[in-house]
Motif scaffolding. Structure first.
Motif, short mmCIF file in Angstrom:
data_model
loop_
_atom_site.label_atom_id
_atom_site.label_comp_id
_atom_site.label_asym_id
_atom_site.label_seq_id
_atom_site.Cartn_x
_atom_site.Cartn_y
_atom_site.Cartn_z
N ASP A 1 -5.54 2.31 -3.30
CA ASP A 1 -4.28 3.79 -2.77
C ASP A 1 -3.35 3.85 -4.33
O ASP A 1 -2.84 4.68 -4.02
CB ASP A 1 -3.89 4.14 -1.85
N PHE A 2 -3.44 2.54 -5.33
CA PHE A 2 -2.51 2.18 -5.81
C PHE A 2 -3.05 3.73 -6.84
O PHE A 2 -1.97 4.21 -7.48
CB PHE A 2 -2.66 0.68 -6.67
N SER B 1 4.82 5.59 2.81
CA SER B 1 4.25 6.59 2.98
C SER B 1 3.87 7.18 1.71
O SER B 1 4.96 7.18 1.25
CB SER B 1 4.44 7.75 3.79
N PRO B 2 3.24 8.29 0.83
CA PRO B 2 3.10 8.91 -0.55
C PRO B 2 4.75 9.38 -0.73
O PRO B 2 5.50 9.03 -1.13
CB PRO B 2 2.22 9.96 -0.29
N ALA C 1 0.11 6.00 -6.07
CA ALA C 1 0.86 5.95 -6.17
C ALA C 1 0.83 5.94 -7.91
O ALA C 1 1.88 6.44 -8.39
CB ALA C 1 0.99 3.81 -6.52
N VAL C 2 0.11 5.69 -8.54
CA VAL C 2 0.17 6.36 -10.12
C VAL C 2 0.55 8.10 -10.50
O VAL C 2 1.86 7.78 -11.46
CB VAL C 2 -1.41 6.14 -11.14
N PRO C 3 -0.25 8.75 -9.87
CA PRO C 3 0.28 9.99 -9.94
C PRO C 3 2.07 9.80 -9.89
O PRO C 3 2.32 10.62 -10.47
CB PRO C 3 -0.53 10.96 -9.10
N ILE C 4 2.34 9.91 -9.07
CA ILE C 4 3.70 9.50 -8.67
C ILE C 4 4.77 8.58 -9.30
O ILE C 4 5.60 9.72 -10.34
CB ILE C 4 4.19 9.32 -6.59
N ALA D 1 1.38 -1.03 0.31
CA ALA D 1 0.30 0.30 0.07
C ALA D 1 0.94 1.08 -0.10
O ALA D 1 2.15 1.23 0.07
CB ALA D 1 -0.86 -0.19 1.36
N ILE D 2 0.34 2.07 -0.74
CA ILE D 2 0.90 4.08 -0.47
C ILE D 2 0.53 5.03 0.27
O ILE D 2 -0.82 5.37 -0.50
CB ILE D 2 1.09 4.11 -1.70
#
Ligand SMILES: [Zn+2]
Length: 265
Positions: free
Chosen positions: A84-85, A37-38, A89-92, A23-24
């Motif tokens: 949360d992926f 964490s993000p 995660a995807v935007p990062i 998880a992020i």
């Protein structure tokens, strides 16, 4: 189905580093330490980018290996398919021009991680629904199978194992509109029979954690990363994680492996 790897390609793939995330999110008291964490995740991706390394999906890594261009690439994988992926995660990943593979439970869309965890009670997290899976695929991420549910595959009857491997591949291929290539063993648990069935179900590769059966593209080892992995630990783990595990085993042959890694997910 894509063709089998040549010996050169197989060796190149086995030399490549694969990172494993779950998880992020910002949960900081998860006893199973499945969250990064993000902020930490962006720091880790930024470090890779500034070191001239590109994070890629397993599919992209395999294509690069076939062209002999895998240098400077690291495989990024996310287990379980948490919501949360898509959201975190995807935007990062896109910020850095990276791609990744997310391994989804094809019979649990929109549900939560209700399976048995190493430490209980566990932190409840939502899983992506069908729409999320379509969106992450459209965003250039690879979708792979993590089975229909979070099963201990070596414990399943052969028929149940076969059905779940084929059905999850069919369901996900239908959703993303292309043939799903990747499989990831829940809990990282496998044996020769399980690996053989993954091969026969039509997958092109399988991701393990630390367990191996055949030592090829169907039980690929991955370096697990957590929120506790700051930059220094990321650098050390990426380079020396498996060497460290081998030395630890040599020095303490009777000692169990990292139980959290063996049983946690
Ligand atoms: Zn899992």
């Amino acid at each position: 189905m894509s063709r089998n790897l040549s010996e050169r390609e197989r060796r190149a793939l086995l030399r490549s580093r694969l990172l494993m995330y779950h998880a992020i999110d910002d949960v900081c008291d998860d006893p199973n330490t499945l969250g990064t964490s993000p902020r930490r995740f962006r720091e880790q991706m930024g470090h890779l980018a500034s070191s001239g390394i590109r994070g890629v999906s397993m599919q992209e890594l395999l294509e690069a290996v076939r062209r002999g261009e895998e240098r400077g690439l690291v495989g990024l994988t996310f287990d379980d398919g948490y919501r949360d992926f898509r959201e975190r995660a995807v935007p990062i990943l896109k910020e850095f021009g990276f791609t990744a593979t997310v391994f989804v439970l094809a019979g649990m869309f929109g549900g939560s991680n209700s399976w048995k965890h190493h430490v209980s009670p566990h932190v409840e997290r939502r899983l992506m629904d069908r729409e999320d899976v379509v969106r992450v695929s459209e965003a250039g991420m690879e979708v792979g199978s993590h089975f229909m549910y979070h099963a201990v595959l070596p414990d399943l009857a052969l028929e149940e194992l076969r059905r779940g491997l084929r059905e999850s591949r069919e369901v996900l291929s239908e959703i993303v509109g292309s043939e799903v290539q990747g499989f990831c063993y829940p809990y990282g648990l496998l044996n020769h029979e399980v690996v053989r069935e993954v091969r026969e179900a039509g997958y092109s590769y399988g991701c393990s954690i630390v367990e191996r059966a055949d030592g090829d593209e169907f039980d690929l080892l991955r370096v697990p990363l957590w929120d506790g992995d700051n930059l220094a630990r990321l650098i050390i783990k990426r380079r020396f994680y498996f060497t460290y595990r081998r030395i630890k085993k040599l020095l303490r042959p009777g000692a169990p492996g990292d139980e959290r890694v063996r049983q946690g997910y």
